[in-house]
Design an enzyme around this catalytic site. Structure first.
Site, PDB file in Angstrom:
ATOM      1  N   HIS A 198      -0.206  -1.870   2.987  1.00  0.00           N
ATOM      2  CA  HIS A 198      -1.137  -2.591   3.865  1.00  0.00           C
ATOM      3  C   HIS A 198      -1.792  -3.744   3.104  1.00  0.00           C
ATOM      4  O   HIS A 198      -1.823  -3.782   1.871  1.00  0.00           O
ATOM      5  CB  HIS A 198      -2.204  -1.644   4.417  1.00  0.00           C
ATOM      6  N   ASP A 201      -0.487   2.306  -1.241  1.00  0.00           N
ATOM      7  CA  ASP A 201      -0.091   2.214  -2.645  1.00  0.00           C
ATOM      8  C   ASP A 201       0.517   3.523  -3.125  1.00  0.00           C
ATOM      9  O   ASP A 201       1.439   3.522  -3.945  1.00  0.00           O
ATOM     10  CB  ASP A 201      -1.279   1.810  -3.521  1.00  0.00           C
TER      11      ASP A 201
END
Length: 521
Positions: free
Chosen positions: A107, A404
């Site tokens: 994102h 992540d």
């Protein structure tokens, strides 16, 4: 005089001998490996730990690679979208045909997930405005198009999530305007890269496009921004947004006890390294003293997350009033931030050395890699010579929007251990290509097994790109491929073998189930 001449001749001879010795010594010194930390680099095509065992060599002074600067590295992590970027997606040898593209993204820029106690939260507006920087030429039309999202199909609880960030005072973890612009930029880059290849026809069908996201508004909104940049004003009625409940994208194969054990061991390694860092401990104590907090409470608040937000958005670091009874007061500093980032960078180096995270990553990402391998193999078989093309039968463009903690293990599992930690709006791209010689294959069994069970062709290839850089020949499965042969790309079969055999070999197992449930040591 005769004696003086003899002495002169003797001195000349001795000098010549000494010069020869020095010259030989210098030549010998140039043969000593000088890789950082005294570790030998693997040769091309050789994985770490393979090849002959050699002694560790102390590096010659001043020859070690410079350590990354924590501040400049942090700005790179911010990934501000106002810079030009060289993207190598879509590049291939002449006459190669692009069959499919699979994209995994992190994102975009978000508001912190944690707040620093006793400080004001960063003042950031999470509504979207084309008049506010950073902006993008498509931002206004993107906002309008998202208002029509009710016409799309949304799996599970995704329909209840906002399609745009919409709070004037950002909520925790909310995507910012920067994050939206980052992925509009990514989508536009991919559109420019693939438009000449006509990857998706204008009359594309629903099954040719796959969009999948975790159940967080920031990943859903990031996916929508990239999709809009890639397919401006796309037809909502042809789009299904699939919900992936796991951040590892493991679907129905998430149960894996060994993966959890490796992760626990990795977290213990992280903790040991952190508490052994005296400068880091002093820094946390100084920061806690400024804020009037116990150091343990400050660590639990993960101040680096909030400080990164301040840095990325050009905001001053937090301050508290001076003279309070609980603390000395003052402001947190860039030097303190640099110490924490420095330790994080050193942790990444130690993580690669220990190998625990890599084993965790192999198990964590195998379900996703297996799905990717199966999808690419289906597309390759559907495009095999002699096959009647099933229009709209396979996914041509797949987009997976994640975090992540999704992208980092994917990089490790692929063998890209030296890749930077996933920045905001990072992207990993898998491209499937067919060579022009594929049309000349006369024996269809060379392409697809008699019953269609195996892919044998040397005419279908894979490229892997990370943030626009071609990293194919740095991956575990293609380091040994000679790109200067008549096959300048990596054969797809290398990737299929890696996913279905090589990963398990690294884990001393033969199947995913065995690797997950077999007890070790």
């Amino acid at each position: 005089m005769m004696l003086a001449r003899n002495r002169f001749i003797l001195l000349v001879v001795v000098g010549a001998v000494l010069l020869a010795i020095v010259s030989l010594s210098l030549q010998f010194l140039h043969l000593i490996p000088t890789t950082p930390m005294g570790e030998e680099r693997p040769s091309v095509g050789q994985s770490p730990g393979q090849g002959k065992s050699r002694k560790r060599v102390i590096p010659i002074p001043n020859t070690e690679l410079p350590e990354p600067d924590p501040i400049s590295e942090a700005y790179s992590y911010c990934n501000m979208p106002n810079h030009s970027e060289q993207a190598w997606e879509g590049h291939s040898p002449v006459d190669y045909k692009l069959l499919s593209v699979q994209v995994m993204i992190r994102h975009g820029d978000r508001y912190p997930l944690y707040s620093i106690p006793r400080t004001k939260r960063p003042a950031i507006d999470c509504t979207l405005s084309p008049k506010r920087k950073p902006s993008h030429p498509q931002l206004n039309s993107f906002i309008s198009h998202m208002a029509q999202g009710g016409q799309g199909r949304w799996e599970g609880t995704l329909s209840s999530l906002p399609r745009l960030p919409n709070h004037s005072a950002c909520e925790m973890g909310e995507l910012t305007q920067t994050g939206v612009v980052q992925h509009l930029h990514n989508g536009q880059l991919l559109w420019q890269a693939y438009k000449r290849h006509k990857l998706l026809p204008q009359d594309w069908l629903t099954k040719q496009l796959w969009v999948e996201t975790t159940g967080k508004s920031r990943t859903l909104q990031s996916a929508m921004a990239l999709l809009y940049g890639f397919l401006p004003d796309f037809d909502w009625s042809r789009v299904t947004i699939h919900h992936q409940w796991s951040t590892l994208f493991c679907g129905s194969a998430c149960d894996c006890p060994a993966r959890n054990r490796y992760l626990e061991e990795e977290q213990r390694r992280q903790y040991r390294l952190r508490v052994a860092d005296a400068e880091l401990e002093r820094t946390y104590s100084d920061m806690a003293r400024t804020l009037g907090l116990p150091p343990r409470q400050l660590r639990a608040a993960n101040p680096i997350d909030s400080l990164l937000c301040h840095l990325c958005h050009g905001l001053s670091f937090p301050c508290v009033a001076t003279g309070g009874a609980e603390g000395s007061g003052g402001c947190l500093t860039l030097a303190q931030f640099a110490v924490i980032r420095r330790q994080q960078l050193e942790d990444e180096v130690d993580r690669r050395r220990a190998g625990l995270y890599h084993r965790y990553a192999l198990l964590a990402t195998h379900p996703y890699l297996n799905r990717t391998a199966n999808r690419l193999e289906r597309v390759a078989k559907a495009n095999a010579p002699g096959r009647k093309l099933n229009v709209g039968g396979e996914e041509v463009f797949s987009l997976h929007s994640a975090h992540d903690v999704t992208v980092a293990p994917l990089l490790s599992a692929l063998g890209l251990e030296d890749a930077r930690f996933p920045r905001f709006a990072a992207r990993v791209v898998f491209e499937l290509w067919k060579s022009p010689s594929a049309a000349k294959v006369q024996n269809q069994d060379d392409v697809v097994g008699v019953k269609g069970e195996s892919l044998k062709s040397g005419n279908v290839f894979l490229r892997v790109l990370y943030n626009g850089e071609d990293v194919t020949f740095h991956t575990s499965f293609c380091r040994s491929h000679d790109r200067h042969t008549t096959q300048p790309l990596c054969p797809l079969v290398n990737f299929l073998s890696f996913v279905r055999e090589d990963i398990f070999r690294e884990l001393n197992a033969t199947t995913y189930h065995e690797a997950c449930y077999r007890r070790t040591g």
